[in-house]
Design a protein around this motif. Sequence first.
Motif, PDB file in Angstrom:
ATOM      1  N   ALA A 136      43.814  38.078  42.765  1.00  0.00           N
ATOM      2  CA  ALA A 136      43.783  39.404  42.146  1.00  0.00           C
ATOM      3  C   ALA A 136      43.017  39.348  40.827  1.00  0.00           C
ATOM      4  CB  ALA A 136      45.202  39.907  41.912  1.00  0.00           C
ATOM      5  N   SER A 137      42.172  40.336  40.612  1.00  0.00           N
ATOM      6  CA  SER A 137      41.367  40.430  39.392  1.00  0.00           C
ATOM      7  C   SER A 137      41.599  41.802  38.776  1.00  0.00           C
ATOM      8  CB  SER A 137      39.883  40.229  39.713  1.00  0.00           C
ATOM      9  OG  SER A 137      39.092  40.342  38.550  1.00  0.00           O
ATOM     10  N   THR A 138      42.155  41.824  37.566  1.00  0.00           N
ATOM     11  CA  THR A 138      42.624  43.068  36.953  1.00  0.00           C
ATOM     12  C   THR A 138      41.835  43.334  35.676  1.00  0.00           C
ATOM     13  OG1 THR A 138      44.835  42.535  37.790  1.00  0.00           O
ATOM     14  CG2 THR A 138      44.678  44.284  36.131  1.00  0.00           C
ATOM     15  N   ALA A 139      41.295  44.540  35.567  1.00  0.00           N
ATOM     16  CA  ALA A 139      40.499  44.868  34.379  1.00  0.00           C
ATOM     17  C   ALA A 139      40.713  46.321  33.975  1.00  0.00           C
ATOM     18  CB  ALA A 139      39.018  44.613  34.636  1.00  0.00           C
ATOM     19  N   PHE A 140      40.939  46.509  32.681  1.00  0.00           N
ATOM     20  CA  PHE A 140      40.998  47.848  32.090  1.00  0.00           C
ATOM     21  C   PHE A 140      39.598  48.101  31.517  1.00  0.00           C
ATOM     22  CE2 PHE A 140      45.158  46.021  32.247  1.00  0.00           C
ATOM     23  CZ  PHE A 140      45.999  47.069  32.592  1.00  0.00           C
ATOM     24  N   LEU A 141      38.678  48.463  32.415  1.00  0.00           N
ATOM     25  CA  LEU A 141      37.249  48.370  32.085  1.00  0.00           C
ATOM     26  C   LEU A 141      36.656  49.647  31.503  1.00  0.00           C
ATOM     27  CD1 LEU A 141      36.491  50.026  34.741  1.00  0.00           C
ATOM     28  CD2 LEU A 141      36.034  47.812  35.778  1.00  0.00           C
TER      29      LEU A 141
END
Length: 269
Positions: A136-141
């Motif tokens: 899983a790769s999580t970003a608040f981009l």
Amino acid sequence: MKLANLTPRHFLWHMEGEVAVIRLDRPERKNPLTFDSYAELRDTFRDLAYAEDVKAVVFAANGGNFCSGGDVHEIIAPLVGRDMKGLLEFTRMTGDLVKAMIHCGKPVISAVDGVCVGAGAIIAMASDIRFATPRASTAFLFTRVGLAGCDMGACAMLPRIIGQGRAADLLYSGRSMSAEEGHQWGFYNRLVPEPELEAEAIAYATRLAQGPTFAHGITKTQLNQEWSMGLEQAIEAEAQAQAICMQTRDFERAYRAFAAKQKPVFEGD
């Protein structure tokens, strides 16, 4: 209100016992959100507060990914042409999804695989419990598209989950948080191999659904309301909350089962 037979137009829904399983349904594009799916999810979580036949919710991945955020062509492009009134209408609607998740009265478990970015990361953040696969790769981009990191409650909620400095890092940079980082920092409660992810999330949700669900709703309310309380206010609020729960039949059932050396069977009343 009954929701078990819901047939949404803009996402998938099915029941596993008393657990509702939600997933976005555009796997070929990593499940982006649209204006319509935002609105329908908001309305569904609002209705969940009154649903007697749903005891817990799992927000699941689809096709190896959770959510790629707002659709570039169907959301971001139209927003460029909106006036302030139209823009505020949209940003309030997205925030209303988070409010609806918080106030739905049901435990929400996110099962995150693959891409979980933008509004997808917010949905995971707004859940009560988060499971993820190691990939899983999580970003608040949001800063990567020229926006502030303060989207949909992120500046209020994320620091409370992972700490101010770590939240600032993610919200300023827009960088990806690995699953291992997320687990070490407390964003993810558990890392689960991909083949087992959804089953484990549903099993966890089922255990909650079999518990004292009225009391779970009170727990969820207090977890959120006590953010803005002082300690003395919180202690008093919890005293009142427990007194309410002590009037339920589930409290009496638990006592009678304990006295009989049996496992309690809760019914949510």
